[in-house]
Design a protein around this motif. Sequence first.
Motif, PDB file in Angstrom:
ATOM      1  N   ARG A 125      12.970  33.325  15.838  1.00  0.00           N
ATOM      2  CA  ARG A 125      12.755  33.387  17.283  1.00  0.00           C
ATOM      3  C   ARG A 125      14.038  33.721  18.048  1.00  0.00           C
ATOM      4  O   ARG A 125      14.047  33.744  19.266  1.00  0.00           O
ATOM      5  CB  ARG A 125      12.165  32.064  17.806  1.00  0.00           C
ATOM      6  CG  ARG A 125      10.890  31.621  17.134  1.00  0.00           C
ATOM      7  CD  ARG A 125       9.858  32.690  16.953  1.00  0.00           C
ATOM      8  NE  ARG A 125       9.394  33.223  18.217  1.00  0.00           N
ATOM      9  CZ  ARG A 125       8.707  34.354  18.336  1.00  0.00           C
ATOM     10  NH1 ARG A 125       8.417  35.078  17.288  1.00  0.00           N
ATOM     11  NH2 ARG A 125       8.316  34.762  19.516  1.00  0.00           N
ATOM     12  N   ARG A 126      15.132  33.978  17.328  1.00  0.00           N
ATOM     13  CA  ARG A 126      16.378  34.372  17.985  1.00  0.00           C
ATOM     14  C   ARG A 126      16.265  35.797  18.487  1.00  0.00           C
ATOM     15  O   ARG A 126      15.708  36.660  17.813  1.00  0.00           O
ATOM     16  CB  ARG A 126      17.564  34.255  17.030  1.00  0.00           C
ATOM     17  CG  ARG A 126      18.019  32.837  16.816  1.00  0.00           C
ATOM     18  CD  ARG A 126      19.292  32.728  15.987  1.00  0.00           C
ATOM     19  NE  ARG A 126      19.322  33.668  14.884  1.00  0.00           N
ATOM     20  CZ  ARG A 126      20.309  34.536  14.679  1.00  0.00           C
ATOM     21  NH1 ARG A 126      21.334  34.592  15.430  1.00  0.00           N
ATOM     22  NH2 ARG A 126      20.270  35.371  13.661  1.00  0.00           N
ATOM     23  N   ILE A 127      16.811  36.027  19.653  1.00  0.00           N
ATOM     24  CA  ILE A 127      16.869  37.383  20.198  1.00  0.00           C
ATOM     25  C   ILE A 127      18.290  37.913  19.990  1.00  0.00           C
ATOM     26  O   ILE A 127      19.221  37.134  19.816  1.00  0.00           O
ATOM     27  CB  ILE A 127      16.496  37.410  21.703  1.00  0.00           C
ATOM     28  CG1 ILE A 127      17.524  36.620  22.531  1.00  0.00           C
ATOM     29  CG2 ILE A 127      15.083  36.890  21.912  1.00  0.00           C
ATOM     30  CD1 ILE A 127      17.428  36.857  24.016  1.00  0.00           C
ATOM     31  N   PRO A 128      18.469  39.228  19.988  1.00  0.00           N
ATOM     32  CA  PRO A 128      19.828  39.773  19.884  1.00  0.00           C
ATOM     33  C   PRO A 128      20.672  39.260  21.057  1.00  0.00           C
ATOM     34  O   PRO A 128      20.234  39.277  22.203  1.00  0.00           O
ATOM     35  CB  PRO A 128      19.620  41.281  19.984  1.00  0.00           C
ATOM     36  CG  PRO A 128      18.209  41.495  19.574  1.00  0.00           C
ATOM     37  CD  PRO A 128      17.461  40.281  20.026  1.00  0.00           C
ATOM     38  N   SER A 129      21.853  38.780  20.751  1.00  0.00           N
ATOM     39  CA  SER A 129      22.679  38.196  21.804  1.00  0.00           C
ATOM     40  C   SER A 129      24.068  38.814  21.805  1.00  0.00           C
ATOM     41  O   SER A 129      24.472  39.474  20.858  1.00  0.00           O
ATOM     42  CB  SER A 129      22.775  36.685  21.609  1.00  0.00           C
ATOM     43  OG  SER A 129      23.326  36.387  20.351  1.00  0.00           O
ATOM     44  N   LYS A 130      24.757  38.570  22.884  1.00  0.00           N
ATOM     45  CA  LYS A 130      26.151  39.002  23.026  1.00  0.00           C
ATOM     46  C   LYS A 130      26.982  37.774  23.373  1.00  0.00           C
ATOM     47  O   LYS A 130      26.455  36.762  23.837  1.00  0.00           O
ATOM     48  CB  LYS A 130      26.264  40.057  24.125  1.00  0.00           C
ATOM     49  CG  LYS A 130      25.567  41.355  23.768  1.00  0.00           C
ATOM     50  CD  LYS A 130      25.771  42.391  24.831  1.00  0.00           C
ATOM     51  CE  LYS A 130      25.066  43.682  24.434  1.00  0.00           C
ATOM     52  NZ  LYS A 130      25.139  44.685  25.475  1.00  0.00           N
ATOM     53  N   LEU A 131      28.269  37.895  23.157  1.00  0.00           N
ATOM     54  CA  LEU A 131      29.170  36.792  23.443  1.00  0.00           C
ATOM     55  C   LEU A 131      29.156  36.482  24.938  1.00  0.00           C
ATOM     56  O   LEU A 131      29.250  37.387  25.762  1.00  0.00           O
ATOM     57  CB  LEU A 131      30.581  37.138  22.982  1.00  0.00           C
ATOM     58  CG  LEU A 131      31.581  36.006  22.969  1.00  0.00           C
ATOM     59  CD1 LEU A 131      31.102  34.878  22.054  1.00  0.00           C
ATOM     60  CD2 LEU A 131      32.926  36.510  22.488  1.00  0.00           C
ATOM     61  N   ILE A 132      28.999  35.203  25.256  1.00  0.00           N
ATOM     62  CA  ILE A 132      29.031  34.786  26.657  1.00  0.00           C
ATOM     63  C   ILE A 132      30.032  33.653  26.807  1.00  0.00           C
ATOM     64  O   ILE A 132      30.380  32.981  25.848  1.00  0.00           O
ATOM     65  CB  ILE A 132      27.642  34.322  27.159  1.00  0.00           C
ATOM     66  CG1 ILE A 132      27.158  33.108  26.370  1.00  0.00           C
ATOM     67  CG2 ILE A 132      26.633  35.437  27.105  1.00  0.00           C
ATOM     68  CD1 ILE A 132      25.932  32.459  26.955  1.00  0.00           C
ATOM     69  N   GLN A 133      30.490  33.474  28.018  1.00  0.00           N
ATOM     70  CA  GLN A 133      31.373  32.359  28.338  1.00  0.00           C
ATOM     71  C   GLN A 133      30.555  31.347  29.119  1.00  0.00           C
ATOM     72  O   GLN A 133      29.990  31.666  30.177  1.00  0.00           O
ATOM     73  CB  GLN A 133      32.560  32.830  29.166  1.00  0.00           C
ATOM     74  CG  GLN A 133      33.486  33.754  28.422  1.00  0.00           C
ATOM     75  CD  GLN A 133      34.612  34.232  29.324  1.00  0.00           C
ATOM     76  OE1 GLN A 133      34.438  34.413  30.512  1.00  0.00           O
ATOM     77  NE2 GLN A 133      35.785  34.426  28.727  1.00  0.00           N
ATOM     78  N   TRP A 134      30.502  30.152  28.584  1.00  0.00           N
ATOM     79  CA  TRP A 134      29.694  29.113  29.213  1.00  0.00           C
ATOM     80  C   TRP A 134      30.249  28.755  30.583  1.00  0.00           C
ATOM     81  O   TRP A 134      31.444  28.556  30.750  1.00  0.00           O
ATOM     82  CB  TRP A 134      29.606  27.907  28.287  1.00  0.00           C
ATOM     83  CG  TRP A 134      28.740  28.267  27.124  1.00  0.00           C
ATOM     84  CD1 TRP A 134      29.114  28.956  26.011  1.00  0.00           C
ATOM     85  CD2 TRP A 134      27.355  28.059  27.007  1.00  0.00           C
ATOM     86  NE1 TRP A 134      28.039  29.174  25.193  1.00  0.00           N
ATOM     87  CE2 TRP A 134      26.927  28.621  25.783  1.00  0.00           C
ATOM     88  CE3 TRP A 134      26.394  27.433  27.808  1.00  0.00           C
ATOM     89  CZ2 TRP A 134      25.620  28.586  25.349  1.00  0.00           C
ATOM     90  CZ3 TRP A 134      25.078  27.396  27.354  1.00  0.00           C
ATOM     91  CH2 TRP A 134      24.720  27.962  26.157  1.00  0.00           C
ATOM     92  N   GLY A 135      29.351  28.714  31.572  1.00  0.00           N
ATOM     93  CA  GLY A 135      29.741  28.404  32.937  1.00  0.00           C
ATOM     94  C   GLY A 135      30.254  29.610  33.707  1.00  0.00           C
ATOM     95  O   GLY A 135      30.694  29.484  34.844  1.00  0.00           O
ATOM     96  N   LYS A 136      30.207  30.785  33.115  1.00  0.00           N
ATOM     97  CA  LYS A 136      30.689  32.011  33.762  1.00  0.00           C
ATOM     98  C   LYS A 136      29.504  32.940  34.054  1.00  0.00           C
ATOM     99  O   LYS A 136      28.370  32.680  33.677  1.00  0.00           O
ATOM    100  CB  LYS A 136      31.702  32.737  32.858  1.00  0.00           C
ATOM    101  CG  LYS A 136      32.896  31.902  32.473  1.00  0.00           C
ATOM    102  CD  LYS A 136      33.819  31.720  33.640  1.00  0.00           C
ATOM    103  CE  LYS A 136      35.037  30.919  33.191  1.00  0.00           C
ATOM    104  NZ  LYS A 136      35.933  30.651  34.254  1.00  0.00           N
ATOM    105  N   GLU A 137      29.803  34.059  34.703  1.00  0.00           N
ATOM    106  CA  GLU A 137      28.763  35.027  35.075  1.00  0.00           C
ATOM    107  C   GLU A 137      28.027  35.604  33.866  1.00  0.00           C
ATOM    108  O   GLU A 137      26.898  36.064  33.982  1.00  0.00           O
ATOM    109  CB  GLU A 137      29.354  36.187  35.889  1.00  0.00           C
ATOM    110  CG  GLU A 137      30.137  35.784  37.114  1.00  0.00           C
ATOM    111  CD  GLU A 137      31.580  35.455  36.797  1.00  0.00           C
ATOM    112  OE1 GLU A 137      32.196  36.071  35.911  1.00  0.00           O
ATOM    113  OE2 GLU A 137      32.106  34.545  37.459  1.00  0.00           O
ATOM    114  N   THR A 138      28.678  35.603  32.710  1.00  0.00           N
ATOM    115  CA  THR A 138      28.041  36.193  31.533  1.00  0.00           C
ATOM    116  C   THR A 138      26.808  35.404  31.089  1.00  0.00           C
ATOM    117  O   THR A 138      25.979  35.933  30.361  1.00  0.00           O
ATOM    118  CB  THR A 138      29.037  36.285  30.362  1.00  0.00           C
ATOM    119  OG1 THR A 138      29.599  35.001  30.115  1.00  0.00           O
ATOM    120  CG2 THR A 138      30.127  37.302  30.650  1.00  0.00           C
ATOM    121  N   MET A 139      26.693  34.164  31.562  1.00  0.00           N
ATOM    122  CA  MET A 139      25.479  33.389  31.254  1.00  0.00           C
ATOM    123  C   MET A 139      24.254  34.035  31.896  1.00  0.00           C
ATOM    124  O   MET A 139      23.149  33.952  31.366  1.00  0.00           O
ATOM    125  CB  MET A 139      25.619  31.941  31.704  1.00  0.00           C
ATOM    126  CG  MET A 139      26.511  31.125  30.787  1.00  0.00           C
ATOM    127  SD  MET A 139      26.510  29.392  31.194  1.00  0.00           S
ATOM    128  CE  MET A 139      24.864  28.923  30.755  1.00  0.00           C
TER     129      MET A 139
END
Length: 181
Positions: A125-139
């Motif tokens: 059930r995982r979708i392709p993901s990219k690196l994100i920074q928690w608490g930042k706009e990348t979320m």
Amino acid sequence: MSSHDKAKVNPIATFNVAKGYKQQIQKKLLIDYQKKVNKDIPKDLWHSMSDEELIWRASVVLVVIDPPFNWTPKVAFMFLARGRLSLALLWEKFFDGHDGLFSIYLHTSPEFTNEPPESSVFYKRRIPSKLIQWGKETMIDAERRLLANALLDFTNERVVLLSKTCIPVFNFTFIYNYLTT
């Protein structure tokens, strides 16, 4: 047909024929769309679409006035986690016995590659993901990816965004009925 015969044409009957033809076209379009969606989106949710293509596909609106068949509305549960869901067993019990009423989408860090057992509702059930920074706009990008993947399945009529520490306070039936009625 003579002009005299044209005057005898029942406009209501003509409307009903046109409406029936329109429904046949809608049915064919919906069936063709379902085949395309089912063919293009693998059961394990992993795909090679770019974010732009994913958002574009998710934004295509399917409008069906009278669907040619009944489908059961589903609720998409979208989990945003860094890695393993620490409360997965609790969620397993929550979802148990309610197959066909929900979809699960899991966004984890790209380096997390552990897969739950095949018996788990979280398997594949995982979708392709990219690196994100928690608490930042990348979320926001991760949330958008989750939502876009959920929108690819037109039977998902409601979505719920969850973190890995969220727990269900009510049972599945209550949540489902509250969201879908």
